[in-house]
Design a protein around this motif. Structure first.
Motif, PDB file in Angstrom:
ATOM      1  N   VAL A  65       2.468  66.334  60.507  1.00  0.00           N
ATOM      2  CA  VAL A  65       2.513  67.061  59.374  1.00  0.00           C
ATOM      3  C   VAL A  65       2.328  66.119  58.191  1.00  0.00           C
ATOM      4  O   VAL A  65       3.467  65.680  57.860  1.00  0.00           O
ATOM      5  CB  VAL A  65       3.751  68.143  59.326  1.00  0.00           C
ATOM      6  N   LEU A  66       1.321  65.950  57.742  1.00  0.00           N
ATOM      7  CA  LEU A  66       1.002  64.899  56.541  1.00  0.00           C
ATOM      8  C   LEU A  66       1.135  65.913  55.277  1.00  0.00           C
ATOM      9  O   LEU A  66       0.593  66.725  54.955  1.00  0.00           O
ATOM     10  CB  LEU A  66      -0.458  64.387  56.622  1.00  0.00           C
ATOM     11  N   GLY A  67       2.201  65.077  54.353  1.00  0.00           N
ATOM     12  CA  GLY A  67       2.841  66.063  53.108  1.00  0.00           C
ATOM     13  C   GLY A  67       3.744  67.229  53.650  1.00  0.00           C
ATOM     14  O   GLY A  67       3.751  68.140  53.300  1.00  0.00           O
ATOM     15  N   ALA A  68       4.605  66.848  54.583  1.00  0.00           N
ATOM     16  CA  ALA A  68       5.524  67.600  54.940  1.00  0.00           C
ATOM     17  C   ALA A  68       6.650  68.000  53.820  1.00  0.00           C
ATOM     18  O   ALA A  68       7.465  69.011  54.028  1.00  0.00           O
ATOM     19  CB  ALA A  68       6.153  67.025  56.124  1.00  0.00           C
ATOM     20  N   SER A  69       6.669  67.225  52.833  1.00  0.00           N
ATOM     21  CA  SER A  69       7.845  67.236  51.982  1.00  0.00           C
ATOM     22  C   SER A  69       7.142  68.398  50.659  1.00  0.00           C
ATOM     23  O   SER A  69       7.575  68.678  49.796  1.00  0.00           O
ATOM     24  CB  SER A  69       7.986  66.237  51.022  1.00  0.00           C
ATOM     25  N   GLY A  70       6.036  69.087  51.029  1.00  0.00           N
ATOM     26  CA  GLY A  70       5.475  69.997  50.020  1.00  0.00           C
ATOM     27  C   GLY A  70       5.483  71.413  50.844  1.00  0.00           C
ATOM     28  O   GLY A  70       5.927  71.859  51.537  1.00  0.00           O
ATOM     29  N   ASP A  94       5.267  61.402  50.166  1.00  0.00           N
ATOM     30  CA  ASP A  94       4.767  60.139  49.248  1.00  0.00           C
ATOM     31  C   ASP A  94       6.008  59.653  48.425  1.00  0.00           C
ATOM     32  O   ASP A  94       6.791  58.911  49.033  1.00  0.00           O
ATOM     33  CB  ASP A  94       3.701  60.803  48.393  1.00  0.00           C
ATOM     34  N   ARG A  95       6.044  60.238  47.365  1.00  0.00           N
ATOM     35  CA  ARG A  95       7.500  60.084  46.762  1.00  0.00           C
ATOM     36  C   ARG A  95       8.859  60.086  47.575  1.00  0.00           C
ATOM     37  O   ARG A  95       9.817  59.542  47.289  1.00  0.00           O
ATOM     38  CB  ARG A  95       7.694  60.911  45.361  1.00  0.00           C
ATOM     39  N   LYS A  96       8.673  60.924  48.385  1.00  0.00           N
ATOM     40  CA  LYS A  96       9.929  61.287  49.157  1.00  0.00           C
ATOM     41  C   LYS A  96      10.096  60.792  50.639  1.00  0.00           C
ATOM     42  O   LYS A  96      10.886  60.875  51.445  1.00  0.00           O
ATOM     43  CB  LYS A  96       9.985  62.834  49.431  1.00  0.00           C
ATOM     44  N   ALA A  97       9.145  59.551  50.680  1.00  0.00           N
ATOM     45  CA  ALA A  97       8.956  58.972  51.980  1.00  0.00           C
ATOM     46  C   ALA A  97      10.212  58.086  52.328  1.00  0.00           C
ATOM     47  O   ALA A  97      11.098  57.555  51.146  1.00  0.00           O
ATOM     48  CB  ALA A  97       7.749  58.004  52.099  1.00  0.00           C
ATOM     49  N   VAL A 117       7.930  59.641  56.513  1.00  0.00           N
ATOM     50  CA  VAL A 117       7.693  58.244  56.385  1.00  0.00           C
ATOM     51  C   VAL A 117       6.313  58.308  55.451  1.00  0.00           C
ATOM     52  O   VAL A 117       5.584  59.421  55.216  1.00  0.00           O
ATOM     53  CB  VAL A 117       7.095  57.614  57.773  1.00  0.00           C
ATOM     54  N   ALA A 118       6.141  57.138  55.053  1.00  0.00           N
ATOM     55  CA  ALA A 118       4.697  56.945  54.146  1.00  0.00           C
ATOM     56  C   ALA A 118       3.540  57.167  54.966  1.00  0.00           C
ATOM     57  O   ALA A 118       3.788  56.657  56.145  1.00  0.00           O
ATOM     58  CB  ALA A 118       4.664  55.778  53.185  1.00  0.00           C
ATOM     59  N   VAL A 119       2.491  57.578  54.622  1.00  0.00           N
ATOM     60  CA  VAL A 119       1.196  57.691  55.581  1.00  0.00           C
ATOM     61  C   VAL A 119       0.860  56.233  56.052  1.00  0.00           C
ATOM     62  O   VAL A 119       0.438  55.997  56.958  1.00  0.00           O
ATOM     63  CB  VAL A 119      -0.008  58.289  54.686  1.00  0.00           C
ATOM     64  N   THR A 139      -7.093  63.175  50.328  1.00  0.00           N
ATOM     65  CA  THR A 139      -7.166  63.655  51.672  1.00  0.00           C
ATOM     66  C   THR A 139      -8.306  63.023  52.412  1.00  0.00           C
ATOM     67  O   THR A 139      -7.913  62.503  53.391  1.00  0.00           O
ATOM     68  CB  THR A 139      -7.126  65.145  51.596  1.00  0.00           C
ATOM     69  N   GLN A 140      -9.292  62.785  51.703  1.00  0.00           N
ATOM     70  CA  GLN A 140     -10.601  62.448  52.374  1.00  0.00           C
ATOM     71  C   GLN A 140     -10.538  60.834  52.936  1.00  0.00           C
ATOM     72  O   GLN A 140     -10.878  60.719  53.915  1.00  0.00           O
ATOM     73  CB  GLN A 140     -11.722  62.453  51.410  1.00  0.00           C
ATOM     74  N   GLU A 141      -9.902  60.100  52.094  1.00  0.00           N
ATOM     75  CA  GLU A 141      -9.891  58.644  52.655  1.00  0.00           C
ATOM     76  C   GLU A 141      -8.584  58.610  53.647  1.00  0.00           C
ATOM     77  O   GLU A 141      -8.800  57.764  54.637  1.00  0.00           O
ATOM     78  CB  GLU A 141      -9.507  57.607  51.334  1.00  0.00           C
ATOM     79  N   ILE A 142      -7.552  59.398  53.433  1.00  0.00           N
ATOM     80  CA  ILE A 142      -6.611  59.384  54.676  1.00  0.00           C
ATOM     81  C   ILE A 142      -7.220  59.912  56.045  1.00  0.00           C
ATOM     82  O   ILE A 142      -6.976  59.213  57.085  1.00  0.00           O
ATOM     83  CB  ILE A 142      -5.263  60.337  54.061  1.00  0.00           C
TER      84      ILE A 142
END
Ligand SMILES: NC(=O)C1=CN([C@@H]2O[C@H](COP(=O)(O)OP(=O)(O)OC[C@H]3O[C@@H](n4cnc5c(N)ncnc54)[C@H](OP(=O)(O)O)[C@@H]3O)[C@@H](O)[C@H]2O)C=CC1
Ligand SMILES: CC(=O)N[C@@H](CCC(=O)OP(=O)(O)O)C(=O)O
Length: 403
Positions: A65-70, A94-97, A117-119, A139-142
């Motif tokens: 889950v990318l962006g699990a802190s949202g 991101d900030r919460k990694a 974790v950070a991406v 998102t696109q670049e990730i």
């Protein structure tokens, strides 16, 4: 042949029995055998598609889950709690990694989940599929950097618009993954089920476009309404804006009032018009005005349409009723029942109904969803289930939370 365990877990998860064709057989050995098939696939346990081709000890697909802190990320976590074949093995922030999930979302304290974790530090070799719950633009670049054997459901807007020039115009930035854009399948599940099943990358629809297109696409496809003068008045709960701190979303700015925003220029306009134009096979333009409501979740679209000559509101109702008769998550209400956002809260349902306008020849369509479920994470899970060849309702059995 699915196991009894798989069947019972489907049922435990609110699996929809009417969707399964059950066949009871007594084998030569005298054992009871239950054959289970669904609209989406044959035996779930047999069709799990592991990215590396190997099953793991748990016989579960490993989900990132990318962006699990949202907000949409935490909604995915909530839904996957009841999924028999998916297990979260990677969560990014991101900030919460670096933080634990319960420090970010105390309501998830009881769950045994990996730390955020950070991406850039994520190990994607250990996942089979990802839900991408990141802001559009990032998102696109990730997604472009992910291993290409992963299935991806992207909840952001980055891959929804087929026309790159239109993306750049409405999102005000160049698209950085144009090749991937061509591969992406727009994931309005009930409308594009076949394409989604074979997709690797699904662009999950926006919440407003989901609530609008589910009623309008079938009516436009069958020429029951005119494609001119479609007026859409939509209302969203504040969670639609994400968890990031913004002055405009403070309690004092939202409570005890409502307001319109993005008038004539909301970025869901091209997404809605893209879907409706495809259904009509010619260019459709709409008037669309979103509003922010003092509620945490929920979305209503009130849509004013002109009917084709000789068509009645009962015809619109009959057609939508027929189209969605066998759909678990899209429900046409009976008689004059009015859809309420509070009747879909926390669930993957879209409730709709059609009413005659007092102006002859016009109808009013009301559709409601939970923006975080059918408008985001629920539909995303429906799509990943399909992509993985398992019944699309797995993990989505929760009833609305009421009152
Ligand atoms: N909310 C809704 O109702 C809907 C949302 N969507 C879309 O889904 C996506 C997620 O929305 P939502 O959950 O509401 O958003 P949130 O703002 O609640 O969450 C965003 C997530 O992305 C992470 N993040 C932010 N910036 C970056 C970055 N540069 N690199 C990596 N990670 C980053 C955040 O991490 P951290 O918190 O650590 O900073 C957080 O985990 C968005 O594209 C949104 O438009 C779609 C339909 C409905
Ligand atoms: C209330 C609110 O702010 N809603 C968001 C839409 C929800 C959303 O996240 O849409 P995308 O997936 O297209 O980004 C907005 O109007 O931008």
């Amino acid at each position: 042949m699915a196991s009894l365990a798989a069947l019972s877990s489907n049922l435990f998860n609110g699996g929809c029995l009417w969707k399964y064709q059950d066949e009871l057989k007594v084998s030569k050995a005298g054992k009871l055998r239950i054959r289970v098939t669904s609209m989406a696939s044959s035996s779930p346990a047999q069709s799990l598609q592991f990215a590396d081709g190997k099953a793991n000890k748990l016989d579960k697909l490993r989900i990132g889950v990318l962006g699990a802190s949202g907000y949409t990320g935490s909604e995915i976590i909530r839904l996957l709690r009841n999924h028999p074949h998916f297990q979260i093995t990677l969560m990014t922030a991101d900030r919460k990694a670096g933080q634990s999930i319960e420090s970010v979302f105390p309501h998830l304290v009881t769950q045994d989940l990996p730390n955020l974790v950070a991406v850039k530090d994520a190990d994607f070799s250990a996942v089979d599929a990802v839900f991408c719950c990141l802001p559009h633009g990032t998102t696109q670049e990730i997604i472009k950097s992910l291993p290409t054997n992963l299935k991806v459901v992207d909840l952001s807007a980055d891959f929804r618009l087929q026309d790159i020039a239109e993306y750049e115009e409405w999102y005000g930035q160049p698209h950085k993954a144009t090749a991937l854009q061509k591969e992406a399948v727009y994931g309005l599940t009930e409308i594009s089920r076949r394409e989604i099943q074979s997709a690797r990358l699904v662009a999950n629809p926006g919440c407003y476009p989901t609530s609008v297109q589910l009623p309008l696409i079938p009516l436009i496809k069958s020429n029951l309404i005119e494609i001119r003068n479609i007026i859409i008045d939509s209302k969203s709960g504040v969670s639609g804006a994400g968890r990031g701190a913004k002055e405009a979303n403070l309690y004092t700015e939202i409570a005890e009032g409502i307001h319109s925003y993005g008038i004539t220029r909301h970025r869901h306009v091209p997404e809605i018009e893209q879907g409706l134009s495809e259904a009509a096979n010619s260019k459709v333009t709409v008037s669309f005005t979103p509003h922010l409501m003092p509620m945490s979740r929920g979305m209503q679209s009130t849509i004013y349409v002109e009917m084709a000559p000789g068509v009645t509101t009962q015809d619109l109702k009959d057609h939508l009723g027929n189209c969605y008769e066998h759909e678990e998550f899209v429900v046409l209400l009976k008689n004059k029942e009015v859809p309420h956002t509070r009747h879909v809260r926390g669930s993957n349902y879209c409730l709709m109904n059609v009413f005659p306008d007092r102006i002859p020849g016009r109808a009013i369509i009301i559709s409601v969803i939970d923006n975080l479920v059918k408008g985001a994470s629920g539909q995303a899970l429906q799509n990943l289930n399909l992509m993985m060849g398992i019944p699309e309702n797995l993990g989505l059995g929760c009833l609305p939370l009421f009152p």
